[in-house]
Scaffold this motif. Structure first.
Motif, PDB file in Angstrom:
ATOM      1  N   SER A 244      57.841   8.480  99.063  1.00  0.00           N
ATOM      2  CA  SER A 244      56.909   9.572  98.781  1.00  0.00           C
ATOM      3  C   SER A 244      57.422  10.508  97.697  1.00  0.00           C
ATOM      4  N   THR A 245      58.721  10.390  97.313  1.00  0.00           N
ATOM      5  CA  THR A 245      59.273  11.151  96.198  1.00  0.00           C
ATOM      6  C   THR A 245      59.988  10.191  95.255  1.00  0.00           C
ATOM      7  N   ARG A 246      60.460  10.731  94.136  1.00  0.00           N
ATOM      8  CA  ARG A 246      61.203   9.915  93.175  1.00  0.00           C
ATOM      9  C   ARG A 246      62.699  10.211  93.286  1.00  0.00           C
ATOM     10  N   SER A 247      63.188  10.231  94.509  1.00  0.00           N
ATOM     11  CA  SER A 247      64.577  10.604  94.763  1.00  0.00           C
ATOM     12  C   SER A 247      65.529   9.417  94.743  1.00  0.00           C
ATOM     13  N   TYR A 248      65.055   8.221  95.108  1.00  0.00           N
ATOM     14  CA  TYR A 248      65.940   7.088  95.366  1.00  0.00           C
ATOM     15  C   TYR A 248      65.663   5.921  94.428  1.00  0.00           C
ATOM     16  N   THR A 249      66.682   5.040  94.329  1.00  0.00           N
ATOM     17  CA  THR A 249      66.449   3.694  93.806  1.00  0.00           C
ATOM     18  C   THR A 249      66.105   2.834  95.031  1.00  0.00           C
ATOM     19  N   ASP A 250      66.552   1.568  95.065  1.00  0.00           N
ATOM     20  CA  ASP A 250      66.351   0.781  96.273  1.00  0.00           C
ATOM     21  C   ASP A 250      67.260   1.284  97.391  1.00  0.00           C
TER      22      ASP A 250
ATOM     23  N   ARG B 251      64.580  15.172  96.086  1.00  0.00           N
ATOM     24  CA  ARG B 251      64.004  16.081  95.106  1.00  0.00           C
ATOM     25  C   ARG B 251      62.983  16.994  95.774  1.00  0.00           C
ATOM     26  N   ARG B 252      63.013  18.261  95.402  1.00  0.00           N
ATOM     27  CA  ARG B 252      62.170  19.260  96.046  1.00  0.00           C
ATOM     28  C   ARG B 252      60.754  19.248  95.482  1.00  0.00           C
ATOM     29  N   GLU B 253      59.834  19.838  96.254  1.00  0.00           N
ATOM     30  CA  GLU B 253      58.419  19.796  95.894  1.00  0.00           C
ATOM     31  C   GLU B 253      58.079  20.633  94.666  1.00  0.00           C
ATOM     32  N   ASP B 254      58.982  21.540  94.251  1.00  0.00           N
ATOM     33  CA  ASP B 254      58.682  22.375  93.092  1.00  0.00           C
ATOM     34  C   ASP B 254      59.060  21.719  91.768  1.00  0.00           C
TER      35      ASP B 254
ATOM     36  N   GLY C 208      59.672  15.558  93.011  1.00  0.00           N
ATOM     37  CA  GLY C 208      59.457  15.807  94.427  1.00  0.00           C
ATOM     38  C   GLY C 208      58.002  15.753  94.833  1.00  0.00           C
ATOM     39  N   GLU C 209      57.097  15.748  93.854  1.00  0.00           N
ATOM     40  CA  GLU C 209      55.662  15.697  94.129  1.00  0.00           C
ATOM     41  C   GLU C 209      55.109  14.281  94.085  1.00  0.00           C
ATOM     42  N   LYS C 210      55.694  13.436  93.229  1.00  0.00           N
ATOM     43  CA  LYS C 210      55.161  12.097  92.987  1.00  0.00           C
ATOM     44  C   LYS C 210      56.038  11.043  93.647  1.00  0.00           C
TER      45      LYS C 210
ATOM     46  N   ALA D 162      65.225  26.494 101.263  1.00  0.00           N
ATOM     47  CA  ALA D 162      64.126  25.548 101.076  1.00  0.00           C
ATOM     48  C   ALA D 162      64.469  24.217 101.727  1.00  0.00           C
ATOM     49  N   SER D 163      63.465  23.357 101.883  1.00  0.00           N
ATOM     50  CA  SER D 163      63.683  22.030 102.461  1.00  0.00           C
ATOM     51  C   SER D 163      62.895  20.993 101.678  1.00  0.00           C
ATOM     52  N   ALA D 164      63.246  19.750 101.887  1.00  0.00           N
ATOM     53  CA  ALA D 164      62.554  18.636 101.229  1.00  0.00           C
ATOM     54  C   ALA D 164      62.581  17.445 102.165  1.00  0.00           C
ATOM     55  N   GLU D 165      61.573  16.581 102.031  1.00  0.00           N
ATOM     56  CA  GLU D 165      61.520  15.380 102.859  1.00  0.00           C
ATOM     57  C   GLU D 165      61.065  14.194 102.029  1.00  0.00           C
ATOM     58  N   ASN D 166      61.456  13.011 102.471  1.00  0.00           N
ATOM     59  CA  ASN D 166      61.012  11.765 101.854  1.00  0.00           C
ATOM     60  C   ASN D 166      60.566  10.812 102.948  1.00  0.00           C
ATOM     61  N   LYS D 167      59.456  10.129 102.707  1.00  0.00           N
ATOM     62  CA  LYS D 167      58.967   9.101 103.624  1.00  0.00           C
ATOM     63  C   LYS D 167      59.051   7.761 102.898  1.00  0.00           C
ATOM     64  N   ARG D 168      59.660   6.803 103.560  1.00  0.00           N
ATOM     65  CA  ARG D 168      59.854   5.484 102.957  1.00  0.00           C
ATOM     66  C   ARG D 168      59.199   4.425 103.825  1.00  0.00           C
ATOM     67  N   TYR D 169      58.469   3.512 103.172  1.00  0.00           N
ATOM     68  CA  TYR D 169      57.841   2.365 103.821  1.00  0.00           C
ATOM     69  C   TYR D 169      58.461   1.123 103.191  1.00  0.00           C
ATOM     70  N   MET D 170      58.890   0.186 104.035  1.00  0.00           N
ATOM     71  CA  MET D 170      59.712  -0.907 103.511  1.00  0.00           C
ATOM     72  C   MET D 170      59.356  -2.226 104.179  1.00  0.00           C
ATOM     73  N   LEU D 171      59.242  -3.272 103.364  1.00  0.00           N
ATOM     74  CA  LEU D 171      59.095  -4.654 103.823  1.00  0.00           C
ATOM     75  C   LEU D 171      60.309  -5.427 103.345  1.00  0.00           C
TER      76      LEU D 171
END
Length: 529
Positions: free
Chosen positions: A138-144, A152-155, A159-161, A514-523
């Motif tokens: 849900s963010t552009r924080s990670y590679t694989d 990355r934070r929402e600001d 952190g938005e994309k 401040a806080s930040a979160e990431n949601k990951r979906y993985m196959l």
């Protein structure tokens, strides 16, 4: 933390429900006996029995880690038709059969080449797996690889994309070798690679994923005898009795807050065996985390295993095996000697790092062996505490050295990796504290256990980083608290092929509040050999 951050998307909930409903239906026509898929990689325990090229079936792999059993299985080639019945099976040091096809739905023979006969026999086994991963964040924080990377934070845009990643970099190839016993000493060795090595900074995105760099995962030799097991080379750390207590997860290990460290070491260990329990004890001189400290790191581990109380567990995404209930306590001590906080240092500052880990594997619903998998439930748990041990959890929290005050100005170049120790503005050196709790459940659905689910939770925090990092720009990018939760579904299509789905939620609280979160979906898709 908001309610929406804890909700699993309806599509994954529906998929899990469908698999649970359909499992009994598939059980009506169980598949014919086949050979089992072996674990991904070898990894010695605190004082594991001797390595063999053909260990029993279940070593972080996570997919991501090596099997936890002291003698992990190695996959095998499919049997040829019209072959004569094999001779009586050999047995490993645990008394388990090895090296031949089994009537088990899960067991497989290894790809092993043998030269010579009886006590004058040389062996080499080839093992590994091909892995393909589809990942959406849900963010552009990670590679694989996610781990404990700063979110990355929402600001900011990242952190938005979100982003979508396809990767095969976690695929693995290994060789296990054993030579004849000589004057009571049996030498063996393991050499294992994957494709997650460091790449040039100027590498493009296409080059990073399509032309990955080869790296060493394990490269060690062992000298086994009746007195002591001597190991030298690179493999999992003794701290945390790795990889015995690794959680079952689709994400590449370590999950946030989990111990996972591979490093070069000289280890002495011994297993004391009795009928009810085994006691493993080991000590190791480990590569200094800072070579300028001049002193090797010290590690020690004690593990007690209840032999007849077996639990089914999977380290990472591969390597399912049955092992005895176990309790372990381990520790480390290390020294730091860091260049003084100056653009032109003329002396050093010292600090001591330490760590302790308490780990448990508890079979809530035990199994008699690795072939009886239906309705098995296992609890895994770890508590880690220490200071200056961020590398053991692949966790820096975003901590870096502060800018030099003006005057003197200039640039400070540390001679140590980030996250372990940090200078305050007064020039005093401090080690960074971390403590973490990791808990996980894994349940193997009846009747066969070919479908299983797992869920893991972790909580990691630093209680002194708030007072150590005070620069406004740094407080935006350093977190003091991290929580993680996942849900995983695994399905063995055949003994050589597994697929898995996962939802992973990671949340971090920064020093500025401040806080930040990431949601990951993985196959994940895996072929074992």
């Amino acid at each position: 933390m908001t309610d929406r951050s804890l909700r699993i998307p309806s599509v994954i909930s529906a998929f899990v429900l469908a698999c649970l409903v359909s499992a009994p239906a598939r059980a009506q026509t169980p598949p014919p006996p086949q050979e089992q898929a072996p674990p991904p990689a070898p990894a010695p325990s605190a004082s594991a029995p001797e390595i063999t090229p053909a260990p029993p079936a279940p070593p972080p792999s996570p997919a991501g880690v090596a099997p936890p059993s002291s003698s992990p299985p190695v996959p095998a080639a499919a049997p040829e038709p019209a072959k004569p019945a094999p001779p009586p099976a050999e047995k490993d040091s645990n008394g388990k059969k090895r090296g031949f096809a089994s009537v088990s739905e899960f067991a497989r023979s290894p790809y092993t080449v043998k030269i010579g006969e009886a006590d004058n026999q040389w062996k080499i086994s080839i093992y590994g797996f091909i892995e393909f991963d589809m990942i959406h964040d849900s963010t552009r924080s990670y590679t694989d690889v996610a781990g404990s990377t700063v979110i990355r934070r929402e600001d900011v845009l990242a952190g938005e994309k979100g982003r979508t990643t396809f990767s095969a970099r976690n695929s693995r190839l290994g060789f296990r070798m054993e030579s004849p016993k000589f004057h009571g000493i049996r030498p063996s060795a393991v050499l294992e690679f994957d494709f997650r090595g460091n790449q040039p900074a100027e590498a493009t995105e296409s080059q990073f994923f399509n032309n990955p760099s080869l790296r060493i995962r394990h490269a060690y030799l062992r000298l086994l005898n009746d007195v002591v097991d001597i190991l030298g080379g690179e493999t999992f750390a003794l701290f945390g009795a790795q990889p015995y207590f690794y959680p079952a997860a689709v994400q590449y290990l370590p999950i946030p807050g989990q111990l996972l460290n591979r490093t070069t070491q000289l280890r002495l260990s011994r297993t004391f065996k009795t009928e009810p329990i085994n006691v493993d004890f080991g000590v190791a001189a480990v590569r200094p985390v800072e070579r300028d400290s001049t002193l090797p790191e010290g590690q020690a581990a004690l593990k007690i295993t209840v032999n007849d109380w077996k639990g089914l567990h999977t380290p990472g995404a591969l390597g399912t095996t049955a092992d005895g209930a176990a309790l372990s306590v381990s520790g480390l001590i290390r020294g730091f000697r860091v260049n003084e906080f100056s653009p032109n240092p003329i002396t050093t500052r010292t600090e001591t790092g330490w760590g302790a880990s308490f780990d448990v594997m508890l079979p809530v619903i035990p199994v008699p062996d690795a072939d009886t998998r239906g309705n098995a439930l296992t609890l895994m748990g770890s508590f880690i505490v220490g200071s200056g041990i961020a590398d053991q959890m692949v966790l820096t929290g975003g901590v870096t050295q502060p800018p030099l005050p003006n005057p003197p100005g200039g640039t400070y170049t540390p001679d140590i990796d980030n996250g372990l120790v940090v200078y305050d503005r007064g020039g005093t050196l401090h080690s960074v504290d971390w403590r973490s709790i990791v808990a996980g459940l894994q349940y193997y659905l009846p009747p066969s256990g070919r479908i299983f689910i797992s869920s893991n939770f972790s909580h990691a925090e630093s209680r002194n980083v708030t007072g150590l990092v005070t620069e406004p720009q740094q407080t935006r990018n350093v977190f003091r608290l991290q929580r993680y939760w996942d849900a995983n579904l695994f399905f063995d299509i055949t003994p050589a092929a597994r697929v898995a789905l996962s939802y992973q939620w990671t949340w971090q609280r920064f020093l500025d509040g401040a806080s930040a979160e990431n949601k990951r979906y993985m196959l994940g898709m895996y072929y074992l050999f």
